[in-house]
Design a protein around this motif. Structure first.
Motif, PDB file in Angstrom:
ATOM      1  N   ALA A  29     -10.804   4.488   8.823  1.00  0.00           N
ATOM      2  CA  ALA A  29     -10.306   3.553   9.833  1.00  0.00           C
ATOM      3  C   ALA A  29     -11.433   3.024  10.705  1.00  0.00           C
ATOM      4  N   LYS A  30     -12.383   3.877  11.017  1.00  0.00           N
ATOM      5  CA  LYS A  30     -13.501   3.440  11.866  1.00  0.00           C
ATOM      6  C   LYS A  30     -14.394   2.442  11.135  1.00  0.00           C
ATOM      7  N   LYS A  31     -14.388   2.467   9.815  1.00  0.00           N
ATOM      8  CA  LYS A  31     -15.160   1.501   9.023  1.00  0.00           C
ATOM      9  C   LYS A  31     -14.346   0.247   8.712  1.00  0.00           C
ATOM     10  N   GLN A  32     -13.040   0.432   8.425  1.00  0.00           N
ATOM     11  CA  GLN A  32     -12.212  -0.657   7.913  1.00  0.00           C
ATOM     12  C   GLN A  32     -11.176  -1.199   8.906  1.00  0.00           C
ATOM     13  N   GLY A  33     -10.916  -0.486  10.008  1.00  0.00           N
ATOM     14  CA  GLY A  33      -9.908  -0.917  10.976  1.00  0.00           C
ATOM     15  C   GLY A  33      -8.603  -0.156  10.860  1.00  0.00           C
ATOM     16  N   ASN A  34      -8.354   0.413   9.684  1.00  0.00           N
ATOM     17  CA  ASN A  34      -7.163   1.244   9.496  1.00  0.00           C
ATOM     18  C   ASN A  34      -7.337   2.053   8.219  1.00  0.00           C
ATOM     19  N   ALA A  35      -6.487   3.061   8.059  1.00  0.00           N
ATOM     20  CA  ALA A  35      -6.514   3.882   6.848  1.00  0.00           C
ATOM     21  C   ALA A  35      -5.122   4.447   6.606  1.00  0.00           C
ATOM     22  N   VAL A  36      -4.683   4.352   5.365  1.00  0.00           N
ATOM     23  CA  VAL A  36      -3.366   4.864   4.981  1.00  0.00           C
ATOM     24  C   VAL A  36      -3.546   5.722   3.735  1.00  0.00           C
ATOM     25  N   PRO A  37      -3.282   7.016   3.826  1.00  0.00           N
ATOM     26  CA  PRO A  37      -3.434   7.859   2.638  1.00  0.00           C
ATOM     27  C   PRO A  37      -2.323   7.589   1.631  1.00  0.00           C
ATOM     28  N   VAL A  38      -2.694   7.603   0.367  1.00  0.00           N
ATOM     29  CA  VAL A  38      -1.730   7.375  -0.710  1.00  0.00           C
ATOM     30  C   VAL A  38      -1.879   8.465  -1.764  1.00  0.00           C
ATOM     31  N   LEU A  39      -0.798   8.722  -2.472  1.00  0.00           N
ATOM     32  CA  LEU A  39      -0.801   9.679  -3.578  1.00  0.00           C
ATOM     33  C   LEU A  39      -0.267   9.006  -4.829  1.00  0.00           C
ATOM     34  N   GLU A  40      -0.752   9.454  -5.949  1.00  0.00           N
ATOM     35  CA  GLU A  40      -0.219   8.989  -7.221  1.00  0.00           C
ATOM     36  C   GLU A  40       1.212   9.494  -7.364  1.00  0.00           C
ATOM     37  N   ILE A  41       2.028   8.736  -8.066  1.00  0.00           N
ATOM     38  CA  ILE A  41       3.384   9.176  -8.367  1.00  0.00           C
ATOM     39  C   ILE A  41       3.353   9.834  -9.739  1.00  0.00           C
ATOM     40  N   VAL A  42       3.839  11.056  -9.796  1.00  0.00           N
ATOM     41  CA  VAL A  42       3.828  11.777 -11.069  1.00  0.00           C
ATOM     42  C   VAL A  42       5.228  11.886 -11.683  1.00  0.00           C
TER      43      VAL A  42
END
Length: 184
Positions: free
Chosen positions: A121-134
């Motif tokens: 977020a500090k580099k890009q403005g925001n951050a959202v963690p994602v996971l693969e769907i299994v």
């Protein structure tokens, strides 16, 4: 400065419990205490804001006394939707920096995930963690159901970390039923 806004507005209906899930005991203390502890252990200087339904604030304060829970945090009341609860929490943040918005019933988030989200977020403005769907995913249609390519989908998780000024601006718009989380 870094903040974390923890929403804990569940009622326990889906789990069919008399006690809202954020207050269910896990290894001797309420789930919510474990969640707050993870963020505090990540950074003891982080300002923690807890958003609770008004009717649960006294219960929370009593649980903190009972469990001698002394991690510093501010409490504010939630709204009738998650959107309004997050907005209420954001309203008490003053200054600039970054805020992690996290679900109070997600105590198993790692310090590594929290750190990566803040760094991104500090580099890009925001951050959202994602996971693969299994799991196998099927789409319900008028004709029945069809298998879909799960590789085209991701699970959106928390904490979601945002530049405070940007997320406050986003929350100035009117609520839309498609806003299921802050990244929406």
């Amino acid at each position: 400065m870094d903040f974390t806004l923890i929403t804990a507005g569940g009622s326990g209906r889906r789990m069919q419990t008399a006690v809202p899930k954020q207050f269910i005991q896990l290894v001797g203390k309420p789930v919510l205490m474990h969640t707050i502890s993870v963020f505090y252990s990540y950074d003891s200087e982080i300002e923690i804001i807890l958003v609770l339904p008004e009717e649960h604030i006294d219960l929370w304060k009593n649980l903190c006394l009972k469990h001698d829970f002394k991690i510093p945090h501010k409490i504010t009341t939630g709204g009738s939707t998650r959107f309004l609860s997050v907005k209420n929490g954001l309203d008490i943040i003053t200054g600039t920096g970054f805020v992690a918005i996290h679900d109070g019933v997600r105590p198993l988030v790692s310090k590594e995930t929290i750190s990566r989200c803040f760094e991104t977020a500090k580099k890009q403005g925001n951050a959202v963690p994602v996971l693969e769907i299994v799991d196998t995913i099927r789409e319900i249609t008028d004709k029945g159901n069809e298998i879909v390519d799960r590789n085209k989908f991701k699970r959106i998780c928390t904490p979601q970390v945002f530049d405070i000024s940007l997320i406050k601006m986003a929350y100035n718009q009117d609520f839309d039923k498609n806003f299921t989380d802050s990244s929406s």
